[in-house]
Enzyme design. Structure first.
Site, short mmCIF file in Angstrom:
data_model
loop_
_atom_site.label_atom_id
_atom_site.label_comp_id
_atom_site.label_asym_id
_atom_site.label_seq_id
_atom_site.Cartn_x
_atom_site.Cartn_y
_atom_site.Cartn_z
N GLU A 126 0.89 -0.99 0.35
CA GLU A 126 -0.16 0.56 0.06
C GLU A 126 0.89 1.06 -0.14
O GLU A 126 1.71 0.97 0.94
CB GLU A 126 -1.00 0.05 1.11
CG GLU A 126 -2.19 0.96 1.02
CD GLU A 126 -2.84 0.85 2.81
OE1 GLU A 126 -2.85 0.01 3.15
OE2 GLU A 126 -3.45 2.16 2.34
N GLY A 258 3.09 2.13 10.39
CA GLY A 258 3.16 1.48 11.95
C GLY A 258 2.53 0.06 11.69
O GLY A 258 3.50 -0.45 11.95
N ALA A 259 2.19 -0.37 10.77
CA ALA A 259 1.37 -1.28 10.17
C ALA A 259 0.34 -1.45 9.47
O ALA A 259 0.04 -0.50 8.57
CB ALA A 259 0.50 -2.26 11.22
N MET A 260 0.49 -2.87 8.46
CA MET A 260 0.63 -2.69 7.26
C MET A 260 -1.10 -4.03 8.01
O MET A 260 -0.52 -5.03 7.96
CB MET A 260 0.95 -3.14 6.32
CG MET A 260 0.19 -3.54 4.85
SD MET A 260 -0.81 -2.22 4.67
CE MET A 260 -1.97 -3.16 3.18
N GLU A 261 -2.45 -3.95 7.15
CA GLU A 261 -3.18 -4.31 6.93
C GLU A 261 -3.65 -6.17 6.06
O GLU A 261 -4.51 -6.67 5.92
CB GLU A 261 -5.29 -4.07 7.18
CG GLU A 261 -5.57 -3.54 5.76
CD GLU A 261 -4.74 -2.21 5.55
OE1 GLU A 261 -4.30 -1.37 6.74
OE2 GLU A 261 -5.82 -1.38 5.05
N ASN A 262 -2.67 -6.06 5.23
CA ASN A 262 -2.57 -7.31 4.62
C ASN A 262 -3.35 -8.56 5.19
O ASN A 262 -3.20 -8.95 5.98
CB ASN A 262 -1.18 -7.96 4.25
CG ASN A 262 -0.07 -6.85 3.90
OD1 ASN A 262 -0.01 -5.95 3.43
ND2 ASN A 262 0.91 -6.83 5.14
N HIS A 294 -7.09 -1.46 14.97
CA HIS A 294 -7.00 -1.18 14.10
C HIS A 294 -6.91 -1.97 12.71
O HIS A 294 -7.48 -2.52 12.00
CB HIS A 294 -6.43 0.09 13.78
CG HIS A 294 -5.73 0.64 12.37
ND1 HIS A 294 -6.96 1.58 13.05
CD2 HIS A 294 -5.64 0.80 11.51
CE1 HIS A 294 -7.11 2.43 11.41
NE2 HIS A 294 -5.83 2.02 10.26
N GLU A 295 -5.25 -2.82 12.67
CA GLU A 295 -5.13 -3.14 11.12
C GLU A 295 -5.92 -5.03 11.19
O GLU A 295 -6.33 -5.27 10.23
CB GLU A 295 -3.81 -3.67 12.06
CG GLU A 295 -2.68 -2.90 11.57
CD GLU A 295 -2.98 -1.80 10.51
OE1 GLU A 295 -3.62 -1.92 9.72
OE2 GLU A 295 -2.01 -0.33 11.04
N GLU A 317 -9.58 4.63 5.98
CA GLU A 317 -9.19 4.35 7.46
C GLU A 317 -9.44 5.58 8.41
O GLU A 317 -9.93 4.91 9.79
CB GLU A 317 -7.46 5.40 6.94
CG GLU A 317 -6.84 4.62 6.19
CD GLU A 317 -6.08 3.42 6.99
OE1 GLU A 317 -6.42 3.72 8.10
OE2 GLU A 317 -5.66 2.29 6.44
ZN LIG Z 1 -5.32 1.75 8.97
#
Ligand SMILES: [Zn+2]
Length: 854
Positions: A126, A258-262, A294-295, A317
């Site tokens: 992303e 911060g992080a990624m929701e793959n 969140h993720e 988001e």
């Molecule tokens: Zn997000």
């Protein structure tokens, strides 16, 4: 590697130009042959031309790829390499596209696409990273199932979905849920897992893992619990269940975000998942819990229902930030979470909305989408959802959300789709409300009042200052939560929501025995700036009596600001009545410690600068700093006799537990310690440092000592103890700059950039140093201009390594028009110097140009 920007103006993309892709992607098969400098990626993609396509140009995105071969239905073809990708002549019937490319993960310091971090392969796709892995229609509205084969000698090789086979040197994965390419992920390396499991409400067992580098296994337990709590909460509150047999989280050291929701394989910046009492503060624990939630929540709001195009980023988001805030409020304290969020909104989003980078939550144009992962898209996007919920009510909100999941599951959607479900579920016309998505800028709401014969009238006038490209704004729908108190402190009207829809509007309240004291914008019911003439005694009254915890804090915060502003403008002494009110509150053991800690935390110096600017003054950072110092010193002296007792009463004994209760007490205890350290020469802080068995207390003691310039020995000891822990070292780097006096800030930061542990390639470390520099208001804005110069030099150096992080950190200059002409000239010169750098990235070019042109 670098997204080199040509000297010509970079291309601008517009929302109005959206066109669907002319082909459906039925399935994607990828084979990776991993090698640090020469990874081969083979893709086999089945395309079906759409019968109703407006545009059947066959264009696949691709950047920094070496194309080895391309075939259609097994026959080699010649693809035309064009700017940003390739074109090819293709049949008008279903066909199989195959391509082989070579990429260089080890040289990928931009951390987009497939890259290496400490010997481990990982991806970040992303927003537009997948095009650096292979040729593909890299746009969120193209969704497909992915089958992935990974070949290499890494002990652990992961991708999205469920594992379908593995053997010596290979592993295969299949994700049954169609997804856009930005949710693709691959991880391979020497990793160990912290396992867990979760049974969904319909009885399905899900295997959970947190994968980390050997040595970090002991820092996963908290994250695993947070994940399980998130899964349960989403079932309980939204009725949403997890949809695969496996959920993997991986911690990576070098990560831009911060992080990624793959899908099924979340990748986290290690700072947002690894936690232990010895190495993480209470604030770290709270943040980790929120980011894991969140993720995870993105699995539905983002993955199952995604965005049609990147202009709609706030669709996923804003909603997901809103959901994680609800989760944190449920897990911890609702008022404390709300206050913390508003502090953050005012610190990050309001300056953005009021400066040259202002844009609506749904922007209508961009050059580089990475520059729009902003506080406006995320935090203001979440505020918009909060207003919508308040306007339609809780029942209607969940009714609309159910309709959203039912109607749009598996689709790529727009803000129009989102608002339509609310209109259909509630019958409400949201056309005016929609302005929140298209207008930039923070509305100002001016309130006046009138009282006669038992009738009280509140009149609201709303206006929004011009922002770049939007000189005129129409009135918006603003939910204004209001309550009324009688002069003796009783609530005579409970909270009710007044709907502002016009530029000027009045509301009356009848049958009141006396003129009430209004409590306006309760719970911060809309992201606006309230302007109302009032007195410090009325603020003190609300601080003591308001039934709305947010507005009680707000009254104290407004009072603190007024006192600070008076000190800055008139050289006034700290207001005695305010000091008395603070003392009373701090000593009141009936009050929630977390609330007392928040009231004791002063408004930031940047916030005071912004307030002065809004009132037509030119803020002087040094004067603001001096006033803050004087105020805190006076407060410490006023509380002198109470401080030792308060310190003892708020010290949390026994085993450290990172829960809301303990965290609230420790937050208050740390505030008390910092005041005490101003009086006792650091004795108590040194004792706390020596005996602390958790990072919250160790760090608080070190910070108090360093702020008082008495922490040299402890700072050395801290370094000795933690030099092998990357995340703790980030704290050590940042703290020295945060605690430096204004005249020493830039020099301290500069010295740290020479430290052997400083690195341009690790975004966390770079942010620890340069972020702390920009965050030290009086130091960054010191009259010498040394802070500006140092940041600019480092941004120029970072740009060729990591454009995305460079561009984001340029925003430190966004408030430049607040300051005097000398500082403006200094900043302008630095911005121009950045812009003149040859080969400057598209990312940084866009950010700096926007700041200069406003
Ligand atoms: Zn997000």
């Amino acid at each position: 590697m670098n997204d080199a920007a040509p000297n010509a103006a970079p291309q601008t993309f517009y929302l109005k130009d959206y066109k669907p892709f002319g082909y459906e992607v039925e399935s994607v098969k990828l084979t990776f042959q991993l090698s640090p400098n020469a990874t081969k990626v083979h893709s086999a993609i089945r395309f079906n031309p759409k019968a109703d396509a407006e545009d059947n140009r066959f264009f696949l995105h691709g950047e920094q790829l070496s194309l080895i071969s391309a075939k259609i239905d097994g026959t080699p073809v010649t693809a035309r390499l064009v700017d940003g990708g390739l074109e090819c002549d293709v049949p008008r019937t279903s066909f199989l596209w195959e391509a082989e490319v070579e990429i260089d993960p080890a040289a990928n310091t931009a951390l987009e696409g497939l890259y290496m971090s400490n010997g481990m392969y990982c991806t970040q796709c992303e927003a537009e990273g997948f095009r650096k892995i292979t040729y593909y229609p890299d746009r969120p509205d193209v969704m497909s199932t992915f089958t992935v084969r990974i070949e290499g000698d890494e002990p652990v090789m992961l991708s999205n979905g469920n594992p379908t086979g593995a053997g010596e040197g290979w592993a295969e994965w299949h994700d049954p849920w169609p997804k856009p390419a930005y949710l693709f992920a691959l991880v391979a390396g020497d990793l160990v897992n912290h396992p867990g499991s979760f049974t969904t409400k319909s009885g399905k067992d899900v295997e959970l893992n947190i994968w980390v580098r050997p040595g970090d296994e002991g820092k996963c337990a908290f994250g695993m619990e947070a994940l399980k709590k998130s899964m349960k909460w989403d079932e309980d509150v939204y009725g949403l269940e997890y949809d695969l047999d496996l959920f993997n989280i991986v911690a990576v050291d070098d990560f831009n975000m911060g992080a990624m929701e793959n899908k099924g394989l979340n990748i986290f910046n290690s700072s947002c998942v690894l936690a232990s009492p010895e190495t993480s503060t209470d604030a770290n624990f709270e943040r980790i819990e929120a980011i894991i939630a969140h993720e995870y929540f993105h699995n539905w709001t983002g993955n199952r229902i995604t965005c049609r195009d990147w202009f709609q980023l706030c669709l996923k988001e804003g909603l997901t930030v809103f959901r994680d805030a609800q989760f944190t409020a449920d897990m911890r304290s609702e008022p404390v979470k709300r206050i913390e969020d508003v502090i953050a909104l005012r610190a990050r989003q309001f300056p953005e909305d009021g400066g040259p980078l202002a844009h609506p939550p749904r922007p209508e144009e961009f050059q580089e989408i990475n520059n729009f992962y902003t506080a406006t898209v995320y935090e203001k996007g979440a505020e918009v959802i909060g207003m919508l919920k308040r306007l339609v009510g809780d029942d209607n909100y969940y009714k609309a959300l159910n309709l959203y999941f039912e109607r749009h599951d598996g689709q790529a959607c727009t803000i129009e789709d989102w608002l339509k479900v609310f209109e259909d579920a509630t019958g409400r016309d949201l056309s005016q409300f929609k302005l929140w998505y298209s207008q930039a800028g923070t509305p100002r709401v001016k309130v006046t009042e009138d009282y006669a014969d038992g009738t009280y009238t509140l009149t609201f006038e709303q206006s929004t200052p011009p922002t770049p490209g939007q000189p005129e704004k129409a009135p918006r729908v603003i939910p204004m939560a209001v309550g009324l108190l009688s002069p003796n402190g009783d609530e005579v009207r409970g909270t009710q929501v007044l709907e502002l829809t016009e530029a000027k509007q009045s509301f009356t309240f009848d049958g009141l025995a006396s003129k009430p004291v209004p409590s306006i914008l309760r719970e911060f019911s809309a992201p606006v700036i309230l302007e109302r003439e009032t007195t410090n005694s009325e603020r003190a009254f609300l601080l003591a009596h308001d039934t709305d915890p947010f507005n009680r804090w707000e009254a104290g915060n407004a009072l603190a600001k007024e006192v600070r502003v008076a000190m800055v403008l008139d050289g006034a002494a700290p207001d005695a009545a305010y000091l008395d009110a603070l003392e009373k509150l701090v000593r009141d053991d009936e009050q929630d410690p977390a609330f007392r800690a928040l009231v004791l935390s002063p408004p930031s110096q940047s916030d005071i600068a912004q307030t002065l600017h809004e009132r037509g003054h030119t803020p002087d950072p040094q004067t603001i700093y001096d006033a803050a110092e004087t105020f805190t010193q006076t407060l410490a002296q006023q509380l002198e006799t109470s401080l030792p007792r308060l310190y003892a009463a708020t010290t949390v004994e026994g085993l450290y537990v990172p829960d809301a209760d303990g965290a609230g007490k420790r937050a208050l205890n740390s505030r008390i310690l910092s005041l005490l350290t101003r009086l006792d020469g650091g004795e108590q802080a040194a004792r706390q440092y020596a005996s602390a068995d958790n990072m919250t207390q160790q760090y608080a003691a070190l910070a108090a000592l360093m702020k008082a310039e008495k922490g040299e020995a402890q700072s050395k000891a801290f370094f000795e103890q933690w030099q092998d822990d990357r995340l703790v070292m980030d704290k050590w780097f940042a703290l020295q700059i945060a605690c430096a006096a204004p005249e020493a800030t830039a020099a301290t930061a500069k010295e740290l950039t020479q430290h052997p542990l400083f690195s341009m390639k690790n975004p966390n470390r770079f942010r620890a140093v340069m972020g702390a520099l920009a965050g030290n208001h009086a130091g960054f804005h010191h009259a010498s201009g040394a802070g500006y110069q140092l940041l600019a030099e480092n941004l120029i150096a970072l740009d060729s390594v990591n454009p995305q992080t460079t561009a984001r950190m340029c925003a430190a200059f966004q408030t430049w028009k607040r300051y005097d002409s000398k500082r403006q000239a200094q900043i302008q010169a630095e911005l121009e110097r950045i812009l003149a750098t040859s080969g400057l990235s598209r990312d940084t070019h866009e950010m700096v140009s926007r700041m200069l042109s406003a």
